[in-house]
Motif scaffolding. Structure first.
Motif, PDB file in Angstrom:
ATOM      1  N   GLY A 154       0.773  -1.227   0.000  1.00  0.00           N
ATOM      2  CA  GLY A 154       0.000   0.000   0.000  1.00  0.00           C
ATOM      3  C   GLY A 154       0.808   1.282   0.000  1.00  0.00           C
ATOM      4  N   ASP A 155       2.070   1.227   0.450  1.00  0.00           N
ATOM      5  CA  ASP A 155       2.882   2.436   0.486  1.00  0.00           C
ATOM      6  C   ASP A 155       3.412   2.809  -0.884  1.00  0.00           C
ATOM      7  OD1 ASP A 155       2.512   2.639   3.203  1.00  0.00           O
ATOM      8  OD2 ASP A 155       4.332   1.533   3.685  1.00  0.00           O
ATOM      9  N   TYR A 156       3.671   1.833  -1.723  1.00  0.00           N
ATOM     10  CA  TYR A 156       4.307   2.095  -3.008  1.00  0.00           C
ATOM     11  C   TYR A 156       3.407   1.842  -4.212  1.00  0.00           C
ATOM     12  CZ  TYR A 156       8.402   2.147  -0.068  1.00  0.00           C
ATOM     13  OH  TYR A 156       9.292   2.434   0.922  1.00  0.00           O
ATOM     14  N   ARG A 157       2.317   1.176  -4.039  1.00  0.00           N
ATOM     15  CA  ARG A 157       1.401   0.859  -5.125  1.00  0.00           C
ATOM     16  C   ARG A 157      -0.022   1.161  -4.670  1.00  0.00           C
ATOM     17  NH1 ARG A 157       5.348   0.038  -7.730  1.00  0.00           N
ATOM     18  NH2 ARG A 157       6.316  -1.884  -8.359  1.00  0.00           N
ATOM     19  N   PRO A 158      -0.858   1.619  -5.591  1.00  0.00           N
ATOM     20  CA  PRO A 158      -2.278   1.695  -5.232  1.00  0.00           C
ATOM     21  C   PRO A 158      -2.738   0.280  -4.872  1.00  0.00           C
ATOM     22  CG  PRO A 158      -1.862   2.850  -7.286  1.00  0.00           C
ATOM     23  CD  PRO A 158      -0.606   2.106  -6.943  1.00  0.00           C
ATOM     24  N   TYR A 159      -3.495   0.165  -3.810  1.00  0.00           N
ATOM     25  CA  TYR A 159      -3.909  -1.180  -3.413  1.00  0.00           C
ATOM     26  C   TYR A 159      -5.421  -1.356  -3.409  1.00  0.00           C
ATOM     27  CZ  TYR A 159      -5.811  -0.821   1.308  1.00  0.00           C
ATOM     28  OH  TYR A 159      -6.624  -0.592   2.370  1.00  0.00           O
ATOM     29  N   ALA A 160      -6.147  -0.325  -3.769  1.00  0.00           N
ATOM     30  CA  ALA A 160      -7.604  -0.430  -3.789  1.00  0.00           C
ATOM     31  C   ALA A 160      -8.137   0.124  -5.111  1.00  0.00           C
ATOM     32  CB  ALA A 160      -8.212   0.339  -2.617  1.00  0.00           C
ATOM     33  N   ILE A 161      -9.288  -0.392  -5.525  1.00  0.00           N
ATOM     34  CA  ILE A 161     -10.002   0.145  -6.674  1.00  0.00           C
ATOM     35  C   ILE A 161     -11.301   0.720  -6.130  1.00  0.00           C
ATOM     36  CG2 ILE A 161     -11.088  -0.362  -8.895  1.00  0.00           C
ATOM     37  CD1 ILE A 161      -8.028  -0.734  -8.928  1.00  0.00           C
ATOM     38  N   LYS A 162     -11.566   1.988  -6.452  1.00  0.00           N
ATOM     39  CA  LYS A 162     -12.787   2.630  -5.969  1.00  0.00           C
ATOM     40  C   LYS A 162     -13.670   3.033  -7.138  1.00  0.00           C
ATOM     41  CE  LYS A 162     -10.939   7.331  -5.506  1.00  0.00           C
ATOM     42  NZ  LYS A 162     -11.784   8.030  -6.444  1.00  0.00           N
ATOM     43  N   PHE A 163     -14.912   3.275  -6.835  1.00  0.00           N
ATOM     44  CA  PHE A 163     -15.933   3.661  -7.794  1.00  0.00           C
ATOM     45  C   PHE A 163     -16.109   5.170  -7.705  1.00  0.00           C
ATOM     46  CE2 PHE A 163     -20.515   4.023  -8.931  1.00  0.00           C
ATOM     47  CZ  PHE A 163     -20.446   3.444 -10.191  1.00  0.00           C
ATOM     48  N   ASN A 164     -15.921   5.870  -8.810  1.00  0.00           N
ATOM     49  CA  ASN A 164     -16.037   7.329  -8.833  1.00  0.00           C
ATOM     50  C   ASN A 164     -17.473   7.761  -9.099  1.00  0.00           C
ATOM     51  OD1 ASN A 164     -13.199   7.737  -8.510  1.00  0.00           O
ATOM     52  ND2 ASN A 164     -12.960   7.133 -10.644  1.00  0.00           N
ATOM     53  N   SER A 165     -17.776   9.019  -8.815  1.00  0.00           N
ATOM     54  CA  SER A 165     -19.136   9.531  -8.987  1.00  0.00           C
ATOM     55  C   SER A 165     -19.599   9.501 -10.440  1.00  0.00           C
ATOM     56  CB  SER A 165     -19.245  10.953  -8.429  1.00  0.00           C
ATOM     57  OG  SER A 165     -18.325  11.803  -9.090  1.00  0.00           O
ATOM     58  N   ASP A 166     -18.638   9.536 -11.398  1.00  0.00           N
ATOM     59  CA  ASP A 166     -19.016   9.468 -12.811  1.00  0.00           C
ATOM     60  C   ASP A 166     -19.206   8.039 -13.314  1.00  0.00           C
ATOM     61  OD1 ASP A 166     -16.428   8.520 -12.982  1.00  0.00           O
ATOM     62  OD2 ASP A 166     -15.747  10.031 -14.422  1.00  0.00           O
ATOM     63  N   GLY A 167     -19.085   7.065 -12.417  1.00  0.00           N
ATOM     64  CA  GLY A 167     -19.281   5.667 -12.788  1.00  0.00           C
ATOM     65  C   GLY A 167     -18.020   4.942 -13.205  1.00  0.00           C
ATOM     66  N   SER A 168     -16.898   5.634 -13.241  1.00  0.00           N
ATOM     67  CA  SER A 168     -15.643   4.999 -13.647  1.00  0.00           C
ATOM     68  C   SER A 168     -14.893   4.479 -12.413  1.00  0.00           C
ATOM     69  CB  SER A 168     -14.756   6.006 -14.394  1.00  0.00           C
ATOM     70  OG  SER A 168     -14.340   7.029 -13.498  1.00  0.00           O
ATOM     71  N   PRO A 169     -14.084   3.448 -12.615  1.00  0.00           N
ATOM     72  CA  PRO A 169     -13.254   2.956 -11.517  1.00  0.00           C
ATOM     73  C   PRO A 169     -11.901   3.674 -11.526  1.00  0.00           C
ATOM     74  CG  PRO A 169     -13.077   1.467 -13.363  1.00  0.00           C
ATOM     75  CD  PRO A 169     -14.029   2.562 -13.773  1.00  0.00           C
ATOM     76  N   SER A 170     -11.236   3.719 -10.383  1.00  0.00           N
ATOM     77  CA  SER A 170      -9.874   4.250 -10.331  1.00  0.00           C
ATOM     78  C   SER A 170      -9.114   3.571  -9.204  1.00  0.00           C
ATOM     79  CB  SER A 170      -9.868   5.767 -10.153  1.00  0.00           C
ATOM     80  OG  SER A 170     -10.438   6.131  -8.919  1.00  0.00           O
ATOM     81  N   ALA A 171      -7.797   3.526  -9.371  1.00  0.00           N
ATOM     82  CA  ALA A 171      -6.923   2.932  -8.355  1.00  0.00           C
ATOM     83  C   ALA A 171      -6.593   3.999  -7.328  1.00  0.00           C
ATOM     84  CB  ALA A 171      -5.652   2.407  -9.002  1.00  0.00           C
ATOM     85  N   CYS A 172      -6.437   3.596  -6.068  1.00  0.00           N
ATOM     86  CA  CYS A 172      -6.091   4.565  -5.035  1.00  0.00           C
ATOM     87  C   CYS A 172      -5.234   3.918  -3.947  1.00  0.00           C
ATOM     88  CB  CYS A 172      -7.340   5.204  -4.440  1.00  0.00           C
ATOM     89  SG  CYS A 172      -8.486   4.073  -3.656  1.00  0.00           S
ATOM     90  N   TYR A 173      -4.489   4.772  -3.259  1.00  0.00           N
ATOM     91  CA  TYR A 173      -3.672   4.359  -2.129  1.00  0.00           C
ATOM     92  C   TYR A 173      -4.547   4.283  -0.886  1.00  0.00           C
ATOM     93  CZ  TYR A 173       0.286   5.339  -5.165  1.00  0.00           C
ATOM     94  OH  TYR A 173       1.175   5.328  -6.199  1.00  0.00           O
ATOM     95  N   TYR A 174      -3.984   3.782   0.204  1.00  0.00           N
ATOM     96  CA  TYR A 174      -4.742   3.594   1.434  1.00  0.00           C
ATOM     97  C   TYR A 174      -5.398   4.885   1.912  1.00  0.00           C
ATOM     98  CZ  TYR A 174      -6.044   2.909   6.214  1.00  0.00           C
ATOM     99  OH  TYR A 174      -6.774   2.884   7.364  1.00  0.00           O
ATOM    100  N   LYS A 175      -4.662   5.991   1.877  1.00  0.00           N
ATOM    101  CA  LYS A 175      -5.195   7.257   2.397  1.00  0.00           C
ATOM    102  C   LYS A 175      -6.510   7.619   1.704  1.00  0.00           C
ATOM    103  CE  LYS A 175      -4.077  12.134   2.960  1.00  0.00           C
ATOM    104  NZ  LYS A 175      -3.125  13.186   2.665  1.00  0.00           N
ATOM    105  N   ASP A 176      -6.519   7.584   0.380  1.00  0.00           N
ATOM    106  CA  ASP A 176      -7.742   7.905  -0.361  1.00  0.00           C
ATOM    107  C   ASP A 176      -8.823   6.859  -0.138  1.00  0.00           C
ATOM    108  OD1 ASP A 176      -6.653  10.232  -1.412  1.00  0.00           O
ATOM    109  OD2 ASP A 176      -5.861   9.207  -3.174  1.00  0.00           O
ATOM    110  N   ALA A 177      -8.411   5.589  -0.098  1.00  0.00           N
ATOM    111  CA  ALA A 177      -9.386   4.513   0.108  1.00  0.00           C
ATOM    112  C   ALA A 177     -10.066   4.645   1.465  1.00  0.00           C
ATOM    113  CB  ALA A 177      -8.708   3.154  -0.014  1.00  0.00           C
ATOM    114  N   SER A 178      -9.315   5.024   2.483  1.00  0.00           N
ATOM    115  CA  SER A 178      -9.919   5.149   3.812  1.00  0.00           C
ATOM    116  C   SER A 178     -10.833   6.368   3.912  1.00  0.00           C
ATOM    117  CB  SER A 178      -8.840   5.180   4.890  1.00  0.00           C
ATOM    118  OG  SER A 178      -8.001   6.303   4.726  1.00  0.00           O
ATOM    119  N   MET A 179     -10.527   7.432   3.145  1.00  0.00           N
ATOM    120  CA  MET A 179     -11.391   8.621   3.161  1.00  0.00           C
ATOM    121  C   MET A 179     -12.664   8.397   2.354  1.00  0.00           C
ATOM    122  SD  MET A 179      -8.678  11.836   3.179  1.00  0.00           S
ATOM    123  CE  MET A 179      -8.827  12.039   1.465  1.00  0.00           C
TER     124      MET A 179
END
Length: 193
Positions: A129-154
């Motif tokens: 998680g420190d060096y690679r995005p480790y989560a995939i999240k769903f954006n408000s526009d319907g697209s997926p994106s990769a994110c690091y722990y900080k963004d994933a937890s928020m």
């Protein structure tokens, strides 16, 4: 370190492009090969409980023990955690986010990184998680994106899935962080190849 990271990203994009470009001509031959192997496997023992149904790498019958007897592209049971290999194709579903049977392809795997084509968007992730995005999240526009722990937890309620060790991807509900696991909706993966 940033140069190495940028180089790794560039290499993954190039590798993915080459992977998809090299597959273009193979699509025309593939059904014939599969049908031929299917017919070979169905002669003799009709694939009822034979060893071919247990071997995940068997090209002739990729049923993986689900008794679909010769159906090459059968859909497996939904799972919340799966170990992925290059070339695997899954349908992902997350009712909380309104996602149903969206296609995800494992484009490539190298070192500690997985490159995914998540319903048309090329993303990479890794278990570090420190060096690679480790989560995939769903954006408000319907697209997926990769994110690091900080963004994933928020944005934990938007997390589709996370990467665990040994190239396992899992629903956000199974994350080790209670912040993410308690807010994320359950994501399931159904293997279709």
């Amino acid at each position: 370190m940033k140069k190495i990271f940028n180089l790794a990203v560039a290499m993954s994009v190039i590798a993915s492009s080459l992977y998809f470009a090299s597959c273009g001509d193979d699509d025309e031959e593939e059904p014939t090969k599969r049908e031929h192997k299917k017919n070979e496997n169905n002669q003799g023992d009709n694939n009822q409980g034979g060893d071919n149904n247990q071997d995940n790498n068997n090209q002739g019958n990729n049923n993986q023990g689900n008794n679909n007897q010769g159906n090459q592209n059968s859909i497996g049971e939904p799972q919340t955690s799966v170990k992925v290999a290059e070339g695997d194709t899954f349908l992902i579903t997350n009712e909380k986010l309104g996602i149903k049977d969206k296609k995800m392809i494992v484009a490539s795997i190298f070192r500690d990184q997985i490159v995914l084509n998540v319903y048309g968007t090329l993303l990479y992730m890794g278990s570090n998680g420190d060096y690679r995005p480790y989560a995939i999240k769903f954006n408000s526009d319907g697209s997926p994106s990769a994110c690091y722990y900080k963004d994933a937890s928020m944005l934990a309620d938007k997390v589709l899935f996370v990467c665990k060790d040994d190239f396992v991807i899992a629903s956000g509900t199974l994350d080790t962080s209670s912040v993410i696991s308690s807010a994320a909706g359950e994501t399931t993966f159904r293997k279709i190849n």
